[in-house]
Design a protein around this motif. Structure first.
Motif, PDB file in Angstrom:
ATOM      1  N   GLY A 247     -14.039   3.825  63.263  1.00 34.40           N
ATOM      2  CA  GLY A 247     -13.642   2.667  62.690  1.00 34.40           C
ATOM      3  C   GLY A 247     -15.279   1.915  62.389  1.00 34.40           C
ATOM      4  O   GLY A 247     -14.665   0.987  61.410  1.00 34.40           O
ATOM      5  N   HIS A 248     -16.302   1.664  63.184  1.00 36.99           N
ATOM      6  CA  HIS A 248     -17.780   1.474  62.510  1.00 36.99           C
ATOM      7  C   HIS A 248     -18.300   1.942  61.797  1.00 36.99           C
ATOM      8  O   HIS A 248     -19.319   1.338  61.557  1.00 36.99           O
ATOM      9  CB  HIS A 248     -18.018   0.651  63.585  1.00 36.99           C
ATOM     10  CG  HIS A 248     -17.094   0.346  64.509  1.00 36.99           C
ATOM     11  ND1 HIS A 248     -16.418  -1.191  64.370  1.00 36.99           N
ATOM     12  CD2 HIS A 248     -16.258   0.616  65.593  1.00 36.99           C
ATOM     13  CE1 HIS A 248     -15.942  -1.983  64.925  1.00 36.99           C
ATOM     14  NE2 HIS A 248     -15.257  -0.753  66.140  1.00 36.99           N
ATOM     15  N   THR A 249     -17.561   3.048  60.905  1.00 37.53           N
ATOM     16  CA  THR A 249     -18.738   3.661  59.574  1.00 37.53           C
ATOM     17  C   THR A 249     -19.052   2.443  58.716  1.00 37.53           C
ATOM     18  O   THR A 249     -17.678   2.247  58.127  1.00 37.53           O
ATOM     19  CB  THR A 249     -17.869   4.622  59.621  1.00 37.53           C
ATOM     20  OG1 THR A 249     -17.531   5.558  60.452  1.00 37.53           O
ATOM     21  CG2 THR A 249     -18.743   5.855  58.282  1.00 37.53           C
ATOM     22  N   TRP A 257     -16.640  -8.859  57.257  1.00 40.43           N
ATOM     23  CA  TRP A 257     -17.033  -9.304  58.483  1.00 40.43           C
ATOM     24  C   TRP A 257     -16.469  -8.304  59.666  1.00 40.43           C
ATOM     25  O   TRP A 257     -14.983  -8.556  59.868  1.00 40.43           O
ATOM     26  CB  TRP A 257     -17.598 -10.671  59.642  1.00 40.43           C
ATOM     27  CG  TRP A 257     -18.904 -10.821  58.517  1.00 40.43           C
ATOM     28  CD1 TRP A 257     -18.357 -11.830  58.037  1.00 40.43           C
ATOM     29  CD2 TRP A 257     -20.522  -9.983  58.726  1.00 40.43           C
ATOM     30  NE1 TRP A 257     -19.948 -12.460  57.284  1.00 40.43           N
ATOM     31  CE2 TRP A 257     -20.539 -11.088  58.036  1.00 40.43           C
ATOM     32  CE3 TRP A 257     -20.863 -10.306  59.484  1.00 40.43           C
ATOM     33  CZ2 TRP A 257     -22.405 -11.171  57.506  1.00 40.43           C
ATOM     34  CZ3 TRP A 257     -22.126  -9.909  59.650  1.00 40.43           C
ATOM     35  CH2 TRP A 257     -22.690 -10.520  58.742  1.00 40.43           C
ATOM     36  N   CYS A 258     -17.196  -7.644  60.196  1.00 40.72           N
ATOM     37  CA  CYS A 258     -16.334  -6.999  61.413  1.00 40.72           C
ATOM     38  C   CYS A 258     -16.085  -7.480  62.669  1.00 40.72           C
ATOM     39  O   CYS A 258     -17.690  -8.069  62.977  1.00 40.72           O
ATOM     40  CB  CYS A 258     -16.899  -4.990  61.757  1.00 40.72           C
ATOM     41  SG  CYS A 258     -15.859  -4.163  62.550  1.00 40.72           S
ATOM     42  N   ARG A 259     -14.982  -7.153  63.781  1.00 39.20           N
ATOM     43  CA  ARG A 259     -15.705  -7.215  64.943  1.00 39.20           C
ATOM     44  C   ARG A 259     -16.740  -6.818  65.579  1.00 39.20           C
ATOM     45  O   ARG A 259     -16.979  -7.396  66.879  1.00 39.20           O
ATOM     46  CB  ARG A 259     -14.269  -7.344  65.801  1.00 39.20           C
ATOM     47  CG  ARG A 259     -14.041  -5.713  65.651  1.00 39.20           C
ATOM     48  CD  ARG A 259     -12.737  -5.556  66.756  1.00 39.20           C
ATOM     49  NE  ARG A 259     -11.886  -4.281  66.116  1.00 39.20           N
ATOM     50  CZ  ARG A 259     -12.010  -3.339  67.187  1.00 39.20           C
ATOM     51  NH1 ARG A 259     -11.697  -3.595  68.334  1.00 39.20           N
ATOM     52  NH2 ARG A 259     -11.690  -1.855  66.843  1.00 39.20           N
ATOM     53  N   CYS A 260     -17.462  -5.869  65.588  1.00 37.10           N
ATOM     54  CA  CYS A 260     -18.905  -5.449  65.767  1.00 37.10           C
ATOM     55  C   CYS A 260     -20.022  -6.006  65.429  1.00 37.10           C
ATOM     56  O   CYS A 260     -20.913  -5.973  65.671  1.00 37.10           O
ATOM     57  CB  CYS A 260     -18.682  -3.797  65.917  1.00 37.10           C
ATOM     58  SG  CYS A 260     -19.051  -3.725  63.657  1.00 37.10           S
ATOM     59  N   GLY A 261     -19.320  -7.481  64.716  1.00 36.65           N
ATOM     60  CA  GLY A 261     -20.987  -7.157  64.215  1.00 36.65           C
ATOM     61  C   GLY A 261     -21.710  -7.670  62.548  1.00 36.65           C
ATOM     62  O   GLY A 261     -22.645  -7.770  62.253  1.00 36.65           O
ATOM     63  N   GLY A 264     -18.130  -4.597  56.354  1.00 33.27           N
ATOM     64  CA  GLY A 264     -18.014  -3.191  55.630  1.00 33.27           C
ATOM     65  C   GLY A 264     -17.241  -2.223  56.408  1.00 33.27           C
ATOM     66  O   GLY A 264     -17.521  -0.548  55.744  1.00 33.27           O
ATOM     67  N   CYS A 265     -16.776  -2.201  57.700  1.00 37.49           N
ATOM     68  CA  CYS A 265     -16.411  -0.755  58.333  1.00 37.49           C
ATOM     69  C   CYS A 265     -15.706  -0.409  57.967  1.00 37.49           C
ATOM     70  O   CYS A 265     -14.506  -1.312  57.740  1.00 37.49           O
ATOM     71  CB  CYS A 265     -17.093  -1.746  59.889  1.00 37.49           C
ATOM     72  SG  CYS A 265     -18.167  -2.298  60.930  1.00 37.49           S
ATOM     73  N   LEU A 266     -15.074   0.950  58.428  1.00 38.48           N
ATOM     74  CA  LEU A 266     -13.778   1.668  57.721  1.00 38.48           C
ATOM     75  C   LEU A 266     -12.475   0.696  58.222  1.00 38.48           C
ATOM     76  O   LEU A 266     -11.698   0.173  57.863  1.00 38.48           O
ATOM     77  CB  LEU A 266     -13.905   2.946  58.529  1.00 38.48           C
ATOM     78  CG  LEU A 266     -12.030   3.743  58.475  1.00 38.48           C
ATOM     79  CD1 LEU A 266     -12.285   3.336  56.595  1.00 38.48           C
ATOM     80  CD2 LEU A 266     -12.653   4.828  59.232  1.00 38.48           C
TER      81      LEU A 266
HETATM   82 ZN   LIG Z   1     -17.561  -2.677  63.162  1.00 38.89          ZN
END
Ligand SMILES: [Zn+2]
Length: 391
Positions: A247-249, A257-261, A264-266
């Motif tokens: 999911g974080h590709t 922005w993704c919750r991982c920081g 553009g994550c999947l």
């Molecule tokens: Zn992510």
């Protein structure tokens, strides 16, 4: 000088070795056993017959179209059996908990689910799960002492060594917790814990479309996207337990922005949360809170586009992963998997376009046969395996 091993001692040793492999694996053929143990096919056949006569193992059929089917007689899968007793499987998803009481061979006796904010209220979710176990046991007239093992899945990477959740960005209320110990304290039974996508893979491998597969990828595409990797017949978890977090590709430098920081994550463009959001925006309120399966959503002129595009985008990531791992099968599960062939077609299109031709032609893309229950049944299967390893 060593005395040579007698034929009966040798046979006994082969039998024990094979039993251990069958209990550890999630369904193996006789040919697999010969490869894994180095024993001759005739020695395997003889010992397998002994074990079947003693009802310590049983035969299961391969899924239609699966490995070993189509070329001559299909080879049966061997699975551990034996022993009375029951197991419990628990699936913690982000917003609900599902619990099943089952026989050791996986046959469900009772099952129920409840809505709970799993992500941020760990103690409440664990209490709810334990309460459900007690209630189901009461309904079926059983007691905890008949439960030989409990397995539970959580939607976060688990540290390989400590089995704790260490990633603050996913289950904020669970960081540092040891879910196995927490549940064992509440139930007084041995508990084994697993990552949800790994258990989804185990469920499809044991009971679903991946029966007999040795190299496959299970994708749980729900609010987040995770993959369970089965390589050479075993779940691959990586150095710290975070393998398969596809999911974080990153799909590009820009993007949400993704919750991982990262950006553009999947997961920021493909998720069931976005399906819900789109449905609200176009005034397509669900008839009820439960919007799954998504088959109808996939047929709608607007949301159908989203599902097809989600499939193509997911397929781009799976094409790269396929180039790395060369799987024979990709299983699409989770909430988005319930959209059906509309999603799978998009995935196939991108794999055919972007994976190497030899890789693309080797991989089949199928929908999870167990729907939203792959993870739960994987937990039931894992509990059964642990119960049999204790014998
Ligand atoms: Zn992510």
């Amino acid at each position: 000088m060593n005395t040579p091993e007698s034929p009966s001692a040798r046979r006994q040793r082969s039998r024990q070795q094979l039993l251990e492999v069958i209990r550890r694996e999630n369904g193996v053929t006789r040919a697999d056993l010969s490869l894994i143990t180095g024993l001759s096919r005739s020695a395997v056949a003889e010992a397998v017959q002994d074990l079947m006569n003693e009802r310590l193992i049983a035969e299961d059929v391969l899924a239609a179209g699966g490995r070993g089917v189509g070329r001559g007689r299909p080879s049966a899968l061997l699975v551990a059996s034996g022993g009375d007793g029951y197991v419990v499987g628990i699936d913690f998803d982000h917003e609900r908990v599902t619990v099943a009481v089952a026989q050791i061979d996986g046959q469900i006796r009772a099952e129920e689910h409840a809505a709970v904010n799993v992500d941020s209220e760990a103690a409440a979710a664990l209490d709810v799960a334990a309460g459900m176990v007690h209630r189901l046991l009461g309904q079926t007239g059983m007691t905890l002492s008949e439960i030989r093992a409990v397995a539970a899945g959580v939607p976060a990477p688990l540290d390989v060594k400590s089995s704790r959740i260490h990633q603050a960005s996913v289950l904020s209320g669970w960081v540092g917790l040891d879910p196995a110990r927490e549940l064992a304290d509440r139930l007084g039974r041995p508990v084994v814990i697993g990552n949800d996508a790994d258990l989804g893979a185990a469920g499809e491998l044991r009971f679903g479309v991946a029966k007999g597969a040795r190299d496959f990828i299970y994708v749980k595409a729900s609010e987040g996207i995770g993959a369970g990797l089965v390589l050479g017949g075993a779940v691959y978890r990586g150095a710290t337990g975070a393998a398969g977090e596809i999911g974080h590709t990153r799909l590009g430098e820009q993007g949400a922005w993704c919750r991982c920081g990262n950006r553009g994550c999947l997961e920021t463009v493909v998720s069931s949360t976005l399906v819900r959001q789109l449905m609200r925006e176009i005034g397509l309120p669900p008839a009820r809170d439960e919007i799954f399966p998504l088959a109808e959503v996939a047929r709608h002129p607007v949301t159908g586009r989203f599902i097809a595009e989600a499939g193509r985008t997911l397929g781009r990531v799976l094409a790269d992963l396929s180039n790395c791992l060369n799987p024979a099968l990709i299983v699409l599960g989770g909430e988005l998997g319930t959209a059906g062939e509309a999603l799978a077609d998009g995935v196939r299109e991108s794999i055919n376009r972007y994976a190497q031709p030899t890789v693309a032609s080797a991989v089949e893309v199928k929908l999870a046969a167990l729907g939203l229950r792959s993870e739960l049944l994987g937990a039931v299967g894992l509990a059964g395996q642990h119960a049999l390893l204790e014998i």
